[in-house]
Scaffold this motif. Structure first.
Motif, short mmCIF file in Angstrom:
data_model
loop_
_atom_site.label_atom_id
_atom_site.label_comp_id
_atom_site.label_asym_id
_atom_site.label_seq_id
_atom_site.Cartn_x
_atom_site.Cartn_y
_atom_site.Cartn_z
N SER A 27 0.09 -1.15 0.10
CA SER A 27 -0.13 0.02 0.03
C SER A 27 0.49 1.37 -0.16
CB SER A 27 -0.77 0.15 0.99
OG SER A 27 -0.40 0.26 2.39
N ALA A 28 2.10 1.00 0.14
CA ALA A 28 2.72 2.13 0.46
C ALA A 28 4.10 2.06 -0.27
CB ALA A 28 3.64 3.20 1.77
N ASP A 29 4.60 0.75 -1.21
CA ASP A 29 5.43 0.61 -2.14
C ASP A 29 5.10 2.02 -3.26
OD1 ASP A 29 7.26 -0.55 -1.71
OD2 ASP A 29 6.65 -3.07 -3.01
N THR A 30 4.49 2.29 -3.72
CA THR A 30 4.67 3.15 -4.92
C THR A 30 5.11 4.56 -4.85
OG1 THR A 30 2.52 3.86 -5.13
CG2 THR A 30 3.17 1.72 -6.30
N ARG A 31 5.94 5.44 -4.95
CA ARG A 31 6.23 6.13 -5.15
C ARG A 31 4.83 7.60 -5.31
NH1 ARG A 31 10.34 9.20 -10.37
NH2 ARG A 31 11.33 7.03 -8.76
N ALA A 32 3.67 7.35 -5.32
CA ALA A 32 2.70 8.28 -6.02
C ALA A 32 2.26 7.64 -3.74
CB ALA A 32 1.67 7.67 -6.53
N ALA A 33 2.22 7.10 -3.76
CA ALA A 33 1.76 6.79 -2.48
C ALA A 33 2.06 7.57 -1.54
CB ALA A 33 1.69 5.18 -1.93
N LEU A 83 -5.61 3.57 -4.66
CA LEU A 83 -3.62 3.29 -5.23
C LEU A 83 -3.74 1.76 -5.28
CD1 LEU A 83 -1.62 6.42 -5.35
CD2 LEU A 83 -2.56 5.59 -6.89
N THR A 84 -4.03 1.37 -3.47
CA THR A 84 -4.29 0.03 -2.64
C THR A 84 -4.66 -0.90 -4.11
OG1 THR A 84 -3.82 0.88 -0.60
CG2 THR A 84 -4.63 -1.41 -1.18
N LEU A 85 -6.14 -0.84 -4.20
CA LEU A 85 -6.86 -1.04 -4.60
C LEU A 85 -6.61 -1.48 -6.15
CD1 LEU A 85 -9.06 -3.10 -3.41
CD2 LEU A 85 -8.72 -1.27 -2.41
N THR A 86 -6.49 0.17 -6.92
CA THR A 86 -6.08 -0.54 -8.18
C THR A 86 -4.67 -0.68 -8.57
OG1 THR A 86 -6.31 2.16 -8.52
CG2 THR A 86 -7.95 1.08 -8.89
N SER A 87 -3.68 0.19 -7.95
CA SER A 87 -2.56 0.44 -8.96
C SER A 87 -1.68 -1.18 -9.39
CB SER A 87 -1.04 0.82 -7.74
OG SER A 87 -0.87 -0.58 -6.62
N GLU A 88 -2.41 -2.06 -8.87
CA GLU A 88 -1.45 -2.85 -9.65
C GLU A 88 -1.96 -3.97 -10.61
OE1 GLU A 88 0.27 -6.88 -6.63
OE2 GLU A 88 -2.41 -6.50 -5.72
N TRP A 89 -3.58 -2.99 -11.12
CA TRP A 89 -4.08 -3.27 -12.42
C TRP A 89 -3.11 -2.64 -13.19
CZ3 TRP A 89 -6.83 -7.59 -13.21
CH2 TRP A 89 -7.42 -7.98 -12.43
N GLY A 90 -3.05 -1.48 -12.62
CA GLY A 90 -2.44 -0.08 -14.06
C GLY A 90 -0.89 -0.48 -14.48
N GLN A 91 -0.46 -1.42 -12.70
CA GLN A 91 1.62 -2.02 -13.49
C GLN A 91 1.27 -3.74 -13.52
OE1 GLN A 91 2.58 -1.43 -9.91
NE2 GLN A 91 2.90 0.48 -9.41
N LEU A 175 -11.51 -0.40 -10.81
CA LEU A 175 -10.10 -0.99 -10.78
C LEU A 175 -9.13 0.07 -11.70
CD1 LEU A 175 -10.72 -4.75 -11.35
CD2 LEU A 175 -10.14 -3.77 -9.45
N ASN A 176 -9.52 1.29 -11.95
CA ASN A 176 -8.59 1.62 -12.74
C ASN A 176 -8.98 3.21 -12.14
OD1 ASN A 176 -8.72 4.63 -14.47
ND2 ASN A 176 -8.13 2.76 -15.90
N THR A 177 -7.11 3.54 -11.75
CA THR A 177 -6.73 4.95 -10.71
C THR A 177 -7.85 6.19 -11.12
OG1 THR A 177 -4.57 3.36 -10.08
CG2 THR A 177 -5.03 6.16 -9.57
N PRO A 178 -7.34 6.59 -12.27
CA PRO A 178 -7.47 7.90 -12.93
C PRO A 178 -8.79 7.89 -12.25
CG PRO A 178 -6.16 7.69 -13.94
CD PRO A 178 -6.10 5.39 -12.96
N ALA A 179 -10.04 7.08 -13.07
CA ALA A 179 -11.28 6.66 -13.07
C ALA A 179 -11.93 6.53 -11.65
CB ALA A 179 -11.53 5.77 -13.83
N ALA A 180 -11.25 5.99 -10.68
CA ALA A 180 -11.56 6.30 -9.19
C ALA A 180 -11.38 7.19 -8.05
CB ALA A 180 -10.65 4.66 -8.86
N ILE A 181 -10.64 8.28 -9.19
CA ILE A 181 -10.12 9.25 -8.56
C ILE A 181 -10.81 10.61 -8.60
CG2 ILE A 181 -8.64 11.51 -7.54
CD1 ILE A 181 -5.91 9.29 -7.60
N VAL A 182 -11.11 10.48 -9.63
CA VAL A 182 -11.98 11.97 -10.27
C VAL A 182 -13.39 11.37 -9.55
CG1 VAL A 182 -13.37 12.20 -12.23
CG2 VAL A 182 -10.65 12.45 -12.37
#
Length: 252
Positions: A27-33, A83-91, A175-182
């Motif tokens: 959950s804190a392993d990405t630079r964005a998080a 990001l915890t729920l979506t980042s792996e799908w993007g990566q 399951l998509n970071t930008p869409a979920a944040i918006v």
């Protein structure tokens, strides 16, 4: 064949606590998080400094200091939860995750529980930051009220937790970071704007800007129905659909 069966047996017995530790670390392993957590830490401290610098506008008591901190957490902490729920799908690393643990619903549950733990940690930090700012106000010779009813503590924790769960629900569903944040930031505003006429009554029950405010203010009396309706419609339903979608989605 024997190696495959042994690997399957090991996968089937992955302890949930181990899975939770892995998802907590991720959950804190990405630079964005990581950067988002740093920003949240700084802004929560800054939010508690606002009542300290503007004593005439804010009551020198716990609610006056916790309110701004809670709003910062409610706005930004759900982004980390998303990001915890979506980042792996993007990566495209979900293939590795689901190979290690094919029971995908357990993975979703671990991710959600990790987000819940992060919300509790954020709430504790907000309480500590508010206590420090209130102590500074007291040290400046101001009239400070130190009494903090438990219902306000529960309201703060529940408010932060519900907003984080709302973000996780959108993340699990899309399951998509930008869409979920918006969607997390825009949908409550849109719902508030269209809650007129025949939608006005539904708006009072499903407008999270209102129902979650009741939670923060510990104003439970007469508002239990709308609060539960908002939780069911905006959190429970999307999370359930998101878990179902995760379980059935093809992994490229």
């Amino acid at each position: 064949m024997n190696t495959l069966l042994a690997a399957t047996t090991r996968t089937d017995t992955v302890p949930f606590l181990r899975l939770l530790r892995i998802e907590w670390r991720k959950s804190a392993d990405t630079r964005a998080a990581r950067w988002m957590l740093v920003v949240i830490t700084v802004l929560v401290a800054g939010a508690t400094a606002v009542p300290l610098l503007l004593p005439a506008q804010f009551p020198q008591a716990w609610p006056g200091y916790l309110g701004p901190a809670a709003l910062v957490l409610a706005l930004l902490l759900p982004v980390v939860s998303i990001l915890t729920l979506t980042s792996e799908w993007g990566q495209r690393s979900v293939l590795v995750t689901f190979t290690q643990e094919p029971r995908r619903v357990r993975v979703v549950a671990a991710k959600v529980l990790s987000g819940i733990l992060l919300s509790l940690l954020g709430s504790a930090y907000a309480l500590a930051a508010a206590a420090g700012a209130l102590a500074l106000s007291d040290g400046l010779g101001r009239q400070v009220t130190w009494h903090l009813p438990w219902r306000y503590v529960i309201g703060l924790v529940a408010f932060v937790l519900l907003n984080s769960l709302l973000g996780m629900a959108f993340g699990a569903l899309l399951l998509n970071t930008p869409a979920a944040i918006v969607l997390f930031f825009v949908l409550p505003t849109i719902w508030t704007l269209i809650s007129y006429g025949w939608l006005e009554k539904a708006g009072r029950w499903l407008d999270t800007t209102q129902t979650f405010r009741y939670v923060l203010e510990a104003d439970w009396r007469g508002h239990g129905g709308p609060i539960l309706a908002s939780i069911g419609f905006w959190i429970v339903l999307p999370l359930a659909l998101g878990a179902l979608r995760t379980a059935r989605r093809e992994v490229a």
